[in-house]
Design an enzyme around this catalytic site. Structure first.
Site, PDB file in Angstrom:
ATOM      1  N   GLY A   1       0.837  -1.206   0.000  1.00 27.00           N
ATOM      2  CA  GLY A   1       0.000   0.000   0.000  1.00 27.00           C
ATOM      3  C   GLY A   1       0.869   1.251   0.000  1.00 27.00           C
ATOM      4  O   GLY A   1       2.097   1.168   0.125  1.00 27.00           O
TER       5      GLY A   1
ATOM      6  N   ALA B   1     -12.184  -9.637   2.825  1.00 29.19           N
ATOM      7  CA  ALA B   1     -11.929  -9.515   1.386  1.00 29.19           C
ATOM      8  C   ALA B   1     -11.338 -10.836   0.912  1.00 29.19           C
ATOM      9  O   ALA B   1     -10.158 -11.105   1.102  1.00 29.19           O
ATOM     10  CB  ALA B   1     -10.965  -8.363   1.122  1.00 29.19           C
TER      11      ALA B   1
ATOM     12  N   TYR C   1      -1.316 -17.487  -1.913  1.00 27.51           N
ATOM     13  CA  TYR C   1      -2.437 -16.529  -1.858  1.00 27.51           C
ATOM     14  C   TYR C   1      -3.760 -17.286  -1.759  1.00 27.51           C
ATOM     15  O   TYR C   1      -4.587 -17.020  -0.883  1.00 27.51           O
ATOM     16  CB  TYR C   1      -2.413 -15.670  -3.116  1.00 27.51           C
ATOM     17  CG  TYR C   1      -3.455 -14.568  -3.153  1.00 27.51           C
ATOM     18  CD1 TYR C   1      -3.420 -13.519  -2.247  1.00 27.51           C
ATOM     19  CD2 TYR C   1      -4.460 -14.566  -4.130  1.00 27.51           C
ATOM     20  CE1 TYR C   1      -4.367 -12.494  -2.305  1.00 27.51           C
ATOM     21  CE2 TYR C   1      -5.401 -13.550  -4.191  1.00 27.51           C
ATOM     22  CZ  TYR C   1      -5.344 -12.518  -3.281  1.00 27.51           C
ATOM     23  OH  TYR C   1      -6.283 -11.508  -3.339  1.00 27.51           O
TER      24      TYR C   1
END
Ligand code: UDP
Length: 316
Positions: free
Chosen positions: A43, A121, A152
């Site tokens: 981020g 999410a 992931y």
């Protein structure tokens, strides 16, 4: 529907990321106080710079895989922290596994302690290289647990299992969104995903790198549509996973041609090897989201891409 009397307080992990920062904007617009947590691994504070000076917004640099304590009331915990582009999670495999497992555990613990609603999410990667097409929420998926993408996929599948366990065992009000390919402003130019990759290549007059023969498909959802679906889900009384994505499907080759056309680009298309376990097809079945949330995407790919291109023009 949840009834909250005072200004709701929302915590967003990954709040300085692509989707997290757009969610911060939406929650502020809905009147929430927002606490954004991010360790800034993928981020960037650039994504929330416009919120400096907003009295209802707080940013805390924190790695959510570490114990999480926040004083005061919390009404919602949105767990959006994770490396999310294939290149990122291949470079950050342990962090990806940790944020999906330990990070989810910490966020669920926070939601339980505060009696807050929790929204995970999750991802279409839970379906792996799907043998069912389009993908419905009831499909269990075709994931290679030990392949490079497994870090992931399995982290998110574990996160879903953990979320359902907190719901069933502790009665936490949980929601799970399975996010399909989403694009728009604030994606990182170099995150390796196909939308920023092709746009930046075309803007620079470089060849567009199509992996494999380009016949694999994806269905691209513009970020404002995705965030609207997520917001609606946070307000719904439903605990099992819900697909939020755009069901209009393109081959990667068609997508490359569209980017070239929109940019009037003369860039060639070059072939690169297909990454291991790259899903051959992906398209959400959004029947459930339509019925449950009255939601469907409204921004077509061309419109969304034009907005995204404008954003990237200043970054290249
Ligand atoms: N892709 C491509 N060229 C690139 C980047 C990605 O052809 O420079 C392909 C990739 O192989 C995949 C699709 O585009 O089939 C979408 O990839 P992305 O990394 O955006 O996300 P994914 O849907 O695989 O998670």
């Amino acid at each position: 529907m949840t009834t909250k009397t005072k200004t709701p307080v929302s915590v967003i992990t990954g709040g300085a990321g692509f989707l997290g920062s757009h969610l911060c904007d939406r929650l502020l617009a809905e009147g929430h106080r927002v606490v954004a947590l991010d360790n800034l691994l993928t981020g960037s504070t650039d994504n929330i710079a416009h919120l400096a000076g907003e009295p209802r917004f707080t940013f805390i640099k924190h790695n959510v895989t570490q114990y999480l304590y926040l004083p005061g009331r919390v009404d919602y915990v949105f767990h959006f922290a994770s490396p999310a582009s294939p290149i990122d999670y291949l470079e950050l495999p342990i962090q990806t596994l940790k944020v999906g497992s330990l990070g989810t555990l910490n966020c669920l613990g926070l939601a339980k302690a505060k009696n807050a609603t929790f929204l995970l999410a999750s991802t279409s990667e839970c379906y792996g290289d799907p043998l069912e097409h389009p993908q419905k929420e009831t499909y269990w998926g075709n994931v290679n647990p030990i392949g490079p993408r497994g870090v992931y996929d399995e982290a998110k599948r574990f996160a879903e299992a953990m979320t359902m366990a907190y719901h069933r065992y502790h009665g936490v009000d949980t929601k799970i969104v399975r996010i399909f390919n989403t694009y728009g402003p604030r994606m990182r130019l170099r995150d390796g995903r196909v939308v920023p990759a092709f746009i930046s290549q075309a803007l620079k007059g470089k060849p567009l790198t199509v992996f494999g023969n380009g016949s694999q498909t994806r269905s691209f959802c513009y970020v404002s549509d995705e965030i609207d679906g997520i917001w609606r889900l946070s307000q719904a009384n439903y605990h099992e996973p819900v697909n939020i994505g755009n069901p209009t499907e393109f081959t990667i080759l068609e997508f490359a041609e569209l980017v070239r056309r929109l940019l009037n680009s003369k860039s060639r298309i070059v072939r690169k090897p297909l990454p291991v376990d790259d899903p051959k097809q992906r398209r959400p079945d959004i029947t459930l989201a339509k019925k449950l949330l009255g939601w469907q995407p409204g921004v077509d790919l061309e419109t969304g891409l034009r907005r995204t291109i404008e954003y990237f023009r200043n970054k290249v």
